[in-house]
Scaffold this motif. Structure first.
Motif, PDB file in Angstrom:
ATOM      1  N   CYS A   2      60.687  52.018  -8.573  1.00 13.04           N
ATOM      2  CA  CYS A   2      60.223  50.315  -8.782  1.00 13.04           C
ATOM      3  C   CYS A   2      59.170  51.042  -9.909  1.00 13.04           C
TER       4      CYS A   2
ATOM      5  N   LEU B  48      54.466  46.391 -11.644  1.00 10.86           N
ATOM      6  CA  LEU B  48      53.260  46.775 -12.473  1.00 10.86           C
ATOM      7  C   LEU B  48      52.551  48.320 -11.538  1.00 10.86           C
ATOM      8  N   SER B  49      52.467  47.964 -10.753  1.00 16.65           N
ATOM      9  CA  SER B  49      51.237  49.206  -9.583  1.00 16.65           C
ATOM     10  C   SER B  49      52.814  50.827 -10.441  1.00 16.65           C
ATOM     11  N   CYS B  50      53.650  50.548  -9.875  1.00 16.50           N
ATOM     12  CA  CYS B  50      54.744  52.219 -10.139  1.00 16.50           C
ATOM     13  C   CYS B  50      54.558  51.912 -11.626  1.00 16.50           C
TER      14      CYS B  50
ATOM     15  N   CYS C 208      59.173  45.322  -8.141  1.00 18.94           N
ATOM     16  CA  CYS C 208      58.346  45.694  -6.930  1.00 18.94           C
ATOM     17  C   CYS C 208      58.912  46.431  -5.557  1.00 18.94           C
TER      18      CYS C 208
ATOM     19  N   ALA D 267      57.745  46.674  -2.870  1.00 22.09           N
ATOM     20  CA  ALA D 267      56.816  45.506  -1.587  1.00 22.09           C
ATOM     21  C   ALA D 267      55.502  47.092  -1.088  1.00 22.09           C
ATOM     22  N   SER D 268      55.613  48.164  -1.669  1.00 20.89           N
ATOM     23  CA  SER D 268      55.134  49.093  -1.564  1.00 20.89           C
ATOM     24  C   SER D 268      53.586  50.379  -2.304  1.00 20.89           C
TER      25      SER D 268
ATOM     26  N   VAL E 139      57.111  54.119  -6.231  1.00 17.50           N
ATOM     27  CA  VAL E 139      58.020  54.516  -5.242  1.00 17.50           C
ATOM     28  C   VAL E 139      58.840  54.337  -5.040  1.00 17.50           C
TER      29      VAL E 139
HETATM   30  S1  FES Z   1      55.022  47.268  -7.404  1.00 17.14           S
HETATM   31 FE1  FES Z   1      56.455  49.298  -7.001  1.00 17.14          FE
HETATM   32  S2  FES Z   1      56.220  48.833  -5.192  1.00 17.14           S
HETATM   33 FE2  FES Z   1      55.037  47.036  -5.645  1.00 17.14          FE
END
Ligand code: FES
Length: 165
Positions: A83, A86-88, A132, A134-135, A141
């Motif tokens: 992934c 953004l978060s990843c 994404c 979804a984790s 991830v």
């Molecule tokens: S940003 Fe990677 S799982 Fe949502």
């Protein structure tokens, strides 16, 4: 066009069409089923789909080239989808992707995602970016075949790959 599929798969797809109000509505399900069976979508598979659903081949090519999930070349036997949303990305997924490439023997400067993922010289692994999964709370991830692997570090990638050898 020389393309054929096993009789059982063709009969499943014939039955699938009957569940939709129009034949063309089954396009994505056809493509998923053919990619699942053959590993990728050849031009024969695309043209066969178009002919079965009463479409012009361009209508099916548009789907295949739009959705990165669909491939026109074989991926590795173990498909690693990292992934990069953004978060990843903030948690280091670009470094994780490069580390997976290195552990698998893939040039990290190759294509990063889409329809022709880079494959290791032994054909075992392919590594690509996806959006994404979804984790986001356990970033970074990756989806490895059908397994969601969470909280990955670059240092941990080689050990993860040994589970798939
Ligand atoms: S940003 Fe990677 S799982 Fe949502």
């Amino acid at each position: 066009m020389s393309f054929s599929i096993p009789a059982h798969l063709e009969s499943e797809l014939n039955e699938l069409v009957t569940r939709y109000p129009q034949k063309r509505s089954a396009s994505l399900m056809f493509l998923h089923a053919l990619q699942e069976h053959f590993g990728y979508l050849s031009s024969g598979a695309i043209e066969w789909t178009a002919s079965k659903l009463g479409l012009a081949p361009i209508n099916v090519y548009e789907l295949v080239t739009f959705y990165p999930w669909f491939r026109q070349q074989a991926a590795g036997k173990v498909c690693i989808r990292v992934c990069r949303t953004l978060s990843c990305a903030l948690a280091g997924s670009y470094e994780v992707r490069d580390a997976f490439c290195k552990a698998a023997g893939i040039d990290p400067k190759g294509p990063m995602h889409g329809h022709t993922p880079p494959v290791s010289p032994d054909g075992k692994f392919s590594v690509e970016f996806v959006e994404c999964l979804a984790s986001c709370g356990s970033a970074p991830v990756a989806l490895i075949n059908d397994d969601l692997v969470e909280d990955i570090t670059p240092e941990g990638t080689a050990a993860i790959l040994t589970q798939y050898k």
